[in-house]
Design a protein around this motif. Structure first.
Motif, PDB file in Angstrom:
ATOM      1  N   LYS A  78      22.918   2.605 -59.136  1.00  0.00           N
ATOM      2  CA  LYS A  78      22.148   1.589 -58.399  1.00  0.00           C
ATOM      3  C   LYS A  78      20.911   1.175 -59.209  1.00  0.00           C
ATOM      4  O   LYS A  78      20.435   1.917 -60.051  1.00  0.00           O
ATOM      5  N   THR A  79      20.428  -0.019 -58.894  1.00  0.00           N
ATOM      6  CA  THR A  79      19.261  -0.565 -59.591  1.00  0.00           C
ATOM      7  C   THR A  79      18.171  -0.877 -58.563  1.00  0.00           C
ATOM      8  O   THR A  79      18.453  -1.375 -57.483  1.00  0.00           O
ATOM      9  N   THR A  81      14.066  -2.580 -58.234  1.00  0.00           N
ATOM     10  CA  THR A  81      13.041  -3.396 -58.894  1.00  0.00           C
ATOM     11  C   THR A  81      11.683  -2.920 -58.396  1.00  0.00           C
ATOM     12  O   THR A  81      11.420  -2.907 -57.198  1.00  0.00           O
ATOM     13  N   PHE A  90      12.825  -3.385 -63.884  1.00  0.00           N
ATOM     14  CA  PHE A  90      14.152  -3.071 -63.350  1.00  0.00           C
ATOM     15  C   PHE A  90      14.541  -1.680 -63.808  1.00  0.00           C
ATOM     16  O   PHE A  90      14.549  -1.375 -65.004  1.00  0.00           O
ATOM     17  N   ARG A  92      17.460   1.304 -63.514  1.00  0.00           N
ATOM     18  CA  ARG A  92      18.839   1.627 -63.145  1.00  0.00           C
ATOM     19  C   ARG A  92      19.033   3.124 -63.378  1.00  0.00           C
ATOM     20  O   ARG A  92      18.748   3.643 -64.439  1.00  0.00           O
ATOM     21  N   ARG A  93      19.548   3.796 -62.353  1.00  0.00           N
ATOM     22  CA  ARG A  93      19.816   5.216 -62.488  1.00  0.00           C
ATOM     23  C   ARG A  93      21.263   5.387 -62.988  1.00  0.00           C
ATOM     24  O   ARG A  93      22.210   5.009 -62.306  1.00  0.00           O
ATOM     25  N   ARG A  94      21.349   5.924 -64.178  1.00  0.00           N
ATOM     26  CA  ARG A  94      22.667   6.093 -64.776  1.00  0.00           C
ATOM     27  C   ARG A  94      23.027   7.584 -64.802  1.00  0.00           C
ATOM     28  O   ARG A  94      22.166   8.452 -64.672  1.00  0.00           O
TER      29      ARG A  94
END
Length: 97
Positions: A78-79, A81, A90, A92-94
């Motif tokens: 999910k991303t 802001t 921005f 993003r959880r990777r």
């Protein structure tokens, strides 16, 4: 006045400015004085603004700044802001892979 003192020089009386007969001279003098005061006040304001601006952080110092965000509430993939210094960031959880 002067003739009673025995003076033969009447240049004082001839060059004397009659403030009642010539009010435009007084108005011009007030206009010039207020213009000069405005110029001095503007210069003083400019100096104060420049001095205060010189005490703010420079761009290279701001580039070293950082911010921390809590990523534990974000699901994998999910991303979000977030606003940082008024601009969007921005995130993003990777996954670790």
């Amino acid at each position: 006045a002067l003739h009673e003192l025995g003076s033969v020089d009447h240049m004082f009386e001839e060059d004397r400015v009659d403030k009642v007969a010539e009010p435009e001279r007084r108005a011009f003098t007030y206009l010039m004085l207020s213009s000069v005061r405005f110029a001095y006040a503007s210069a003083a304001r400019l100096l104060v603004v420049k001095f205060v601006a010189s005490m703010s952080a420079s761009a290279d110092v701001l580039a070293l700044a950082f911010s921390e965000f809590d990523l534990s509430s974000i699901e994998m993939g999910k991303t979000i802001t977030a606003k940082w210094r008024g601009k969007p960031v921005f995130i993003r959880r990777r996954s670790a892979a």
